[in-house]
Design a protein around this motif. Structure first.
Motif, PDB file in Angstrom:
ATOM      1  N   GLY A  16      40.927  53.642  31.009  1.00  0.00           N
ATOM      2  CA  GLY A  16      39.666  54.384  31.005  1.00  0.00           C
ATOM      3  C   GLY A  16      39.831  55.786  30.460  1.00  0.00           C
ATOM      4  N   ALA A  17      40.878  56.480  30.867  1.00  0.00           N
ATOM      5  CA  ALA A  17      41.139  57.837  30.359  1.00  0.00           C
ATOM      6  C   ALA A  17      41.410  57.814  28.861  1.00  0.00           C
ATOM      7  N   ALA A  18      42.175  56.833  28.396  1.00  0.00           N
ATOM      8  CA  ALA A  18      42.469  56.729  26.963  1.00  0.00           C
ATOM      9  C   ALA A  18      41.201  56.426  26.157  1.00  0.00           C
ATOM     10  N   LEU A  19      40.371  55.529  26.661  1.00  0.00           N
ATOM     11  CA  LEU A  19      39.116  55.218  25.970  1.00  0.00           C
ATOM     12  C   LEU A  19      38.179  56.419  25.942  1.00  0.00           C
ATOM     13  N   ALA A  20      38.054  57.106  27.067  1.00  0.00           N
ATOM     14  CA  ALA A  20      37.182  58.281  27.122  1.00  0.00           C
ATOM     15  C   ALA A  20      37.643  59.334  26.128  1.00  0.00           C
ATOM     16  N   SER A  21      38.941  59.530  26.027  1.00  0.00           N
ATOM     17  CA  SER A  21      39.479  60.494  25.073  1.00  0.00           C
ATOM     18  C   SER A  21      39.208  60.056  23.640  1.00  0.00           C
ATOM     19  N   GLU A  26      32.378  60.899  28.384  1.00  0.00           N
ATOM     20  CA  GLU A  26      32.525  61.299  29.778  1.00  0.00           C
ATOM     21  C   GLU A  26      33.143  60.129  30.530  1.00  0.00           C
ATOM     22  N   LEU A  27      34.003  60.433  31.488  1.00  0.00           N
ATOM     23  CA  LEU A  27      34.668  59.408  32.280  1.00  0.00           C
ATOM     24  C   LEU A  27      34.241  59.522  33.732  1.00  0.00           C
ATOM     25  N   VAL A  28      33.786  58.403  34.298  1.00  0.00           N
ATOM     26  CA  VAL A  28      33.499  58.326  35.722  1.00  0.00           C
ATOM     27  C   VAL A  28      34.459  57.302  36.310  1.00  0.00           C
ATOM     28  N   GLY A  29      35.309  57.761  37.218  1.00  0.00           N
ATOM     29  CA  GLY A  29      36.203  56.871  37.945  1.00  0.00           C
ATOM     30  C   GLY A  29      35.590  56.540  39.283  1.00  0.00           C
ATOM     31  N   LEU A  30      35.478  55.261  39.584  1.00  0.00           N
ATOM     32  CA  LEU A  30      34.843  54.875  40.847  1.00  0.00           C
ATOM     33  C   LEU A  30      35.631  55.323  42.063  1.00  0.00           C
ATOM     34  N   ASP A  31      36.882  55.742  41.896  1.00  0.00           N
ATOM     35  CA  ASP A  31      37.621  56.322  43.029  1.00  0.00           C
ATOM     36  C   ASP A  31      36.879  57.534  43.587  1.00  0.00           C
ATOM     37  N   ALA A  79      25.319  61.345  26.271  1.00  0.00           N
ATOM     38  CA  ALA A  79      26.722  61.308  25.830  1.00  0.00           C
ATOM     39  C   ALA A  79      27.327  59.925  26.046  1.00  0.00           C
ATOM     40  N   PRO A  80      28.346  59.586  25.255  1.00  0.00           N
ATOM     41  CA  PRO A  80      29.081  58.341  25.525  1.00  0.00           C
ATOM     42  C   PRO A  80      29.681  58.404  26.930  1.00  0.00           C
ATOM     43  N   LEU A  81      29.805  57.234  27.552  1.00  0.00           N
ATOM     44  CA  LEU A  81      30.250  57.172  28.936  1.00  0.00           C
ATOM     45  C   LEU A  81      31.206  56.003  29.126  1.00  0.00           C
ATOM     46  N   VAL A  82      32.277  56.238  29.877  1.00  0.00           N
ATOM     47  CA  VAL A  82      33.187  55.188  30.320  1.00  0.00           C
ATOM     48  C   VAL A  82      33.178  55.214  31.843  1.00  0.00           C
ATOM     49  N   VAL A  83      32.885  54.074  32.455  1.00  0.00           N
ATOM     50  CA  VAL A  83      32.931  53.935  33.909  1.00  0.00           C
ATOM     51  C   VAL A  83      34.040  52.946  34.216  1.00  0.00           C
ATOM     52  N   GLU A  84      35.036  53.403  34.990  1.00  0.00           N
ATOM     53  CA  GLU A  84      36.158  52.526  35.325  1.00  0.00           C
ATOM     54  C   GLU A  84      36.310  52.416  36.831  1.00  0.00           C
TER      55      GLU A  84
END
Length: 153
Positions: A16-21, A26-31, A79-84
């Protein structure tokens, strides 16, 4: 909008971090969203009902040290978004995503990874691992995220 799901220790956070970069997303981690150790289902619902909604998307962050919700984190809907996270991919959230990913890894390898990371002693070496795995089992049974995925890694 990318949704990245998989079981604990499968590599979701790293990918997720690699894809967001790579996507400048923006990266949202469900943690940050799970309301405690029994919160996979609640966080899963939050993905489609709050994080991915068209108007005022965002979520309440979970404070693991004090076992309570804290500040509101807005998500930029433009913005683009990645949710992991485990529980990110459900039929409701899948309809809202551009790309849906599922990460597959066997249980012994996942457990070894968890034991080697920062929270390994408090999570992977305790009954919390089994408690969380039961919630993942239920998520898989109810939502079949692997079948909803565009790509299985």
């Amino acid at each position: 909008m990318v949704l990245l799901d998989g079981r604990s220790g499968s590599g979701k956070t790293t990918l997720g971090a690699a894809l967001a970069s790579a996507l400048d997303a923006e990266l949202v981690g469900l943690d940050d969203v799970y309301p405690g150790w029994d919160g996979l289902a609640a966080a899963s619902l939050t993905v489609s009902s709050s994080i991915l909604r068209a108007e005022s998307p965002g979520y309440r962050r979970w404070d693991w040290d004090h076992s309570r919700q804290t500040d509101w984190r807005a998500v930029d809907a433009r913005a683009p978004l990645v949710v992991e996270g485990a529980g990110a991919l459900t039929p409701a959230s899948a309809r809202l995503a551009t790309l849906r990913l599922w990460i597959e890894l066997d249980a012994p390898a996942r457990h070894t990874r968890v034991l080697g990371r920062g929270d390994g002693d408090s999570y992977g070496a305790t009954d919390l691992w089994d408690r969380w795995a039961a919630q993942e089992d239920e998520h898989l049974r109810l939502h079949r995220p692997d079948a909803l995925a565009d790509v299985v890694l």
